[in-house]
Design a protein around this motif. Structure first.
Motif, short mmCIF file in Angstrom:
data_model
loop_
_atom_site.label_atom_id
_atom_site.label_comp_id
_atom_site.label_asym_id
_atom_site.label_seq_id
_atom_site.Cartn_x
_atom_site.Cartn_y
_atom_site.Cartn_z
N ASP A 273 0.82 -1.20 0.00
CA ASP A 273 0.00 0.00 0.00
C ASP A 273 0.86 1.27 0.00
O ASP A 273 0.68 2.17 0.79
N ALA B 294 -1.65 4.03 -2.13
CA ALA B 294 -2.19 3.94 -3.49
C ALA B 294 -2.52 2.51 -3.87
O ALA B 294 -2.78 2.22 -5.02
N GLY B 295 -2.49 1.61 -2.91
CA GLY B 295 -2.82 0.22 -3.20
C GLY B 295 -1.74 -0.48 -3.99
O GLY B 295 -1.97 -1.51 -4.59
N ALA B 296 -0.55 0.08 -4.02
CA ALA B 296 0.53 -0.52 -4.80
C ALA B 296 1.65 -0.97 -3.87
O ALA B 296 1.70 -0.61 -2.70
N TYR C 73 7.95 -1.31 -8.49
CA TYR C 73 6.68 -0.70 -8.08
C TYR C 73 5.59 -1.41 -8.86
O TYR C 73 5.65 -1.51 -10.08
N ARG C 74 4.64 -1.93 -8.14
CA ARG C 74 3.57 -2.61 -8.89
C ARG C 74 2.22 -2.39 -8.21
O ARG C 74 2.15 -2.24 -6.99
N THR C 75 1.22 -2.42 -9.03
CA THR C 75 -0.13 -2.25 -8.49
C THR C 75 -0.62 -3.59 -7.96
O THR C 75 -0.06 -4.63 -8.28
N SER D 265 -2.92 -5.23 -14.47
CA SER D 265 -1.98 -4.72 -13.46
C SER D 265 -0.74 -4.15 -14.14
O SER D 265 -0.41 -4.49 -15.27
N ASP E 156 3.37 -3.03 -13.66
CA ASP E 156 4.59 -3.39 -12.92
C ASP E 156 5.76 -2.61 -13.51
O ASP E 156 5.97 -2.65 -14.72
#
Lengths: 535, 455
Positions: free
Chosen positions: B146, B150-152, B172-174, B180, B182
């Motif tokens: 998170d 941002a939920g990533a 960095y990935r969602t 999705s 990445d």
């Protein structure tokens, strides 16, 4: 230089000579005679002591120690443990701050457990939340009921409703019936509206800081971790706060340095070694320091430590809810012996437990009686107390276990408040069968001669000793035949009792009586396969 | 003279030996190992008001253990290996205690990443050992779920414990979803990296060079159904070779190499489609994975050739017994097709060898335009959390597919241990081939596939 070398050589020579001699002398033994007197039934280990400091449980160090050092030390030690030190002349464990004999419990008393007549918190709504549970795997909170009693409330593990709470409620009652000090744990049901957030209630964050509990924290907890029943209630296991100040768990070995009453090394306590037997019966695999607790308590104006067992939700296969591992009860978490044989077999010899498909019932954990073998049962970790369990300790535990029958077991199981009545009867059936196997193994660990109290003089200067076969006494079929030897300088005589004698009672001839006072008698039982049981 | 010197040097050793012997003797004389755990004198116990006894047993004599002198002698011998083990385990236990008591690792984490993401950062240590390379990866990894609310997930890895290989990476990935995103950035520096000649039979042609790489890539992936997924990746990559200390430069040493350059810079795009029914990511016990990848690389540094690349991989996991006896099979082929058959930089060619395939050979042992690898691995449960593995692999390279001969697939055999229960596991592997024996320790997943951009 020469002189020094000579000195070194001499010292080394003496060391080489003295070492085996010392070893030999230390194991040489002579007959032990007991002083005349009544058997001790109460140990005076509840004297006033200064308040000890709290000891903390450090999980990582505990695991490193368990998985490496303790495994090596206990596995490699070729010496048997010392005979238990907390027993009287009959090998019984007197009452103490560790253990209390509870021989005449009724099924109703077992069903109520340590809580006795107390109706519990369900009779005292609302519950005021005073804090959040920290530590352990399950979420929960602390509360005070309307009657003023404080409790810790724990829930089942996600996806495994009923299993942990039921196991905890049953095992605590059965271990209490075995004589251990345990908390008052019980399964309860409550509505969300029965909870009130207490003023100043705080929770501990992972970084050690404390923040105030919000109402949303409780809502989230219930929503996320606790399935709501169709009647809108939640199921939980509550444990009443024990009297006194908790000062940490007790160690596997040695004594507590700041407790002058604690003078017997824990690994030498029969009451603790016997957990090897009760643990096997109840599949109490999570026997670790963190699941014991010393309470600095006050009774009759004296302050001392009382020693409790706590947290039983891993019993009865409940550990399955935390970890779906078939090895539970069959292998240590890290088992060097099993690793070696497993690697060597290249996987071509599956272990018997690997064929187990999982929990026997959705509300019961991984526990069964069919393949259960108490002799090969293993907890999660090597433990000095359990590893020190000698045949005499096992036998004593058997005599305690023999007093707990099917009715007592059924009463304890009822406390689990299963949703499905079939779970009740299934678990009772399993526990009764496991008890039978455990009892048979425990009583056969030595020659099971019991009830030696009755001594009747006979004509001619001898006397008759009444004795009973432990297997018969505790309702198991006995195939044992007994041989009796009178041991002494003038009485090297032995004879075999008739197979149909029914009891190992024996008439001691006058020639076997030494100093006109006593005779040394050795019973040896042989079972139907010809195996001689230790005397 | 020589004998005298030896004697003088031997004296401290003898004294140490004697001291150790006396120490062990004293240790043994103690009633139990472990000092403080010894039995104290029997206490005065008894019923209140009743006759006091020195022991609740009713005897002042300790009861015998009934152990043979042989057991005592054996125990005396075992004190030495036990003491040696204890000398290792004790500091580890104390260090763990110190860490837990003072929350050292937690504090370091909070210092490093204090309020970046509301205190939800987790930190771990990763490492790897590869014979011939040394400690290949060692350092700290941090994972911030998170990230910035941002939920990533932000993941950072850095390692510097060896002079042979160092890296820093940022990812960095969602959160996983239907679509999705990445993004990864990575820089690593490998010193004295071995370079082998091109083609299957190139043992004598190895040399060493330093390699620096900077990679930036972004991937958009979508899950088409439960088992099917597709991904498109764009990337830029910069690779530089430099002369290793006291070694010949790769370009000097391999005049015949295809356009061996000191640096190459490429931008590319590739597409992957995969059907994946494996039950667990890297340690599957059943299911299959079929993956096809194709892409185009454009040289941006000038002088180098553009090329296309493709790869096909199939993994099959056969559950032989209750997910504890598993036969894993893998077939993997990969190739590059330069535009107009132009030479490619050495670093852009296909390779096989090392921990990701053909483990009995050195890392990237075989290099050419086409690569093929076959692996069969049997995993069996030895005890809870520990699996044994036995494997055989065949792999090799060729200039073109039709140049592949059966003899060009070189065998490699090995065995290993897999520690761990879920997710990440520690692997210890030993492998042999006709050329060498290699050992690997690490937390990297076997059969996790490989990205050609990260070789």
């Amino acid at each position: 230089m020469k002189r020094r070398r000579a000195l070194c050589r001499t010292a080394a020579t003496w060391s080489v000579l003295l070492l085996p001699a010392a070893a030999f002398l230390s194991c040489a033994s002579a007959p032990v005679l007991f002083e005349p007197g009544a058997a001790v039934t109460n140990l005076d280990d509840m004297k006033e002591i200064p308040e000890p400091a709290e000891t903390e449980f450090y999980r990582l160090r505990h695991h490193i120690s368990n998985y490496v050092d303790r495994q090596i030390r206990l596995q490699l030690d070729p010496l048997p443990s010392r005979p238990a030190a907390d027993v009287n002349r009959f090998g019984e464990v007197p009452n103490s701050s560790w253990y209390e004999n509870r021989p005449d419990l009724t099924p109703a008393q077992v069903g109520r457990g340590a809580g006795g007549e107390d109706p519990g918190p369900e009779a005292h709504f609302p519950w005021t939340i005073t804090g959040m549970k920290s530590g352990g795997r399950n979420p929960g909170f602390l509360f005070r009921d309307a009657g003023g009693a404080s409790y810790i409330c724990k829930f089942d593990k996600l996806g495994e409703p009923v299993v942990s709470t039921a196991a905890g409620a049953i095992a605590v009652r059965l271990l209490w019936a075995c004589g251990y000090y345990t908390p008052d744990d019980r399964v309860v049901f409550f509505h969300g509206k029965d909870l009130v957030l207490g003023e100043g209630a705080k929770k501990k964050l992972p970084d050690g800081s404390k923040v105030a509990i919000e109402a949303s924290d409780i809502e989230k907890l219930l929503e996320k971790f606790v399935p709501k029943r169709s009647d809108g209630r939640y199921r939980a296991l509550v444990s009443r706060f024990l009297p006194g100040r908790p000062v940490g768990g007790y160690s596997y070995r040695g004594t507590r340095p700041d407790d002058p009453n604690d003078v017997i090394p824990h690994q030498d306590r029969r009451s603790l070694r016997a957990l090897r037997v009760f643990g096997a019966w109840l599949n109490h695999v999570d026997l670790k320091i963190d699941n014991t607790l010393d309470l600095y308590t006050e009774e009759e104006g004296r302050h001392f430590l009382r020693h409790y067992l706590v947290d039983f939700d891993g019993c009865l296969g409940g550990y399955w809810a935390a970890r779906h591992e078939a090895r539970i009860g069959h292998a240590y978490e890290f088992d060097v012996g099993e690793l070696a044989t497993g690697l060597a077999s290249l996987g071509f010899r599956p272990r018997p437990y690997e064929s187990m498909t999982g929990a026997v019932h959705p509300e019961i954990g991984l526990i069964e009686a069919e393949t259960f073998d108490p002799a090969s049962w293993k907890p999660n970790y090597r433990n000095d107390q359990l590893s020190s369990c000698r045949p005499a300790d096992t036998f004593w535990a058997g005599t305690v276990l023999g007093r707990i029958g099917e009715e007592e077991i059924a009463a304890a199981v009822k406390a689990a408040r299963f949703r499905d009545a079939a779970a009740d009867s299934l678990l009772v059936k399993i526990l009764v069968e496991r008890r039978r196997k455990t009892l048979d193994w425990a009583l056969r660990s030595v020659t099971p001669v019991i009830r030696l109290e009755e001594v009747t003089p006979t004509t001619g200067g001898g006397f008759r000793v009444a004795a009973a076969d432990g297997l018969v006494e505790y309702g198991l079929p006995s195939d044992l035949t007994y041989r009796v030897e009178f041991v002494g300088p003038k009485s090297g005589r032995s004879h075999r009792l008739a197979a149909d004698a029914g009891a190992p009672g024996v008439e001691v001839p006058a020639t076997a009586v030494q100093d006109g006072r006593y005779a040394r008698i050795r019973w040896t039982a042989t079972d139907s396969t010809g195996r001689k049981l230790p005397s | 003279m020589r004998r005298e010197r030896l004697f003088v040097r031997a004296q401290p050793f003898r004294r140490t030996l004697l001291a150790a012997f006396l120490f062990v003797s004293l240790f043994l004389a103690h009633p139990s190992y472990g000092g403080a755990n010894a039995s104290p004198p029997a206490p005065a116990h008894g019923d209140a008001g009743g006759p006091a006894t020195d022991s609740p047993r009713g005897t002042t004599r300790p009861l015998p253990r009934n152990a043979s002198p042989l057991s005592y002698a054996l125990r005396a011998l075992l004190v030495v290996p036990y003491g040696a083990t204890r000398a290792i385990t004790w500091p580890v236990e104390e260090a763990a205690l110190l860490n837990e008591k003072h929350r050292i690792s937690e504090r370091i984490t909070s210092l490093m990443f204090g309020n970046l993401s509301g205190g939800r950062t987790t930190t771990g240590i990763f490492f790897g050992y590869e014979s011939g390379i040394g400690v290949s990866v060692a350092g700290v990894t941090t994972d911030t779920p998170d990230f910035l609310f941002a939920g990533a997930t932000l993941k950072m890895k850095t390692g510097y414990l060896t002079s042979r290989e160092n890296r820093i990476s940022l990812r960095y990935r969602t959160a996983p979803g239907r679509i999705s995103f990445d993004m990864k950035g990575r820089f690593d520096h490998r010193k004295n990296r071995p370079f082998y000649g091109i083609g299957p039979d190139s043992r004598d042609n190895d040399t060493y060079a330093d390699l620096r790489r900077a990679i930036l890539e972004g991937t958009v992936s979508t899950r088409l159904s439960r088992w099917f997924l597709a991904a498109v990746t764009g990337y830029v990559r910069d690779l530089r070779l430099s002369e290793a200390d006291d070694r010949d430069n790769a370009a000097d040493f391999f005049p015949a190499l295809y356009a061996t350059a000191e640096k190459s810079r490429y931008a590319g795009v590739e597409m992957t489609v995969a059907a994946d029914s494996r039950n667990r990511g890297g340690y599957s016990s059943s299911g299959t994975l079929v993956r096809l990848t194709g892409g185009f690389n454009r040289a941006t540094s000038g002088g180098d050739a553009d090329y296309g690349h493709y790869a096909a991989e199939a993994q099959v996991f056969i559950n032989l017994y209750r997910h504890t006896r598993i036969l894993a099979l893998r077939a993997f082929a990969e190739g590059v097709e330069p535009k107009d058959s132009a030479p490619l930089p050495y670093t852009e060619l296909e390779h096989v060898g090392g921990k990701n395939g053909l483990r009995g050979f050195g890392r990237d042992r075989f290099v050419d335009r086409k690569m093929a690898l076959l692996t069969g691995e049997y995993r069996y449960r030895a005890t809870e959390h520990i699996f044994g593995t036995l494997f055989a692999e065949w792999g090799g390279v060729a200039g073109e597919w039709d140049e592949f001969k059966p003899g060009d697939l070189f065998p490699s055999y090995g065995a290993g241990l897999l520690f761990g229960s879920k997710g990440d596991r520690l692997t210890v592997t030993a492998a042999i081939s006709r050329e060498e024996a290699n050992y690997y320790i690490g937390a990297e997943r076997i059969f996790s596939g490989r990205s050609r951009r990260f070789r």
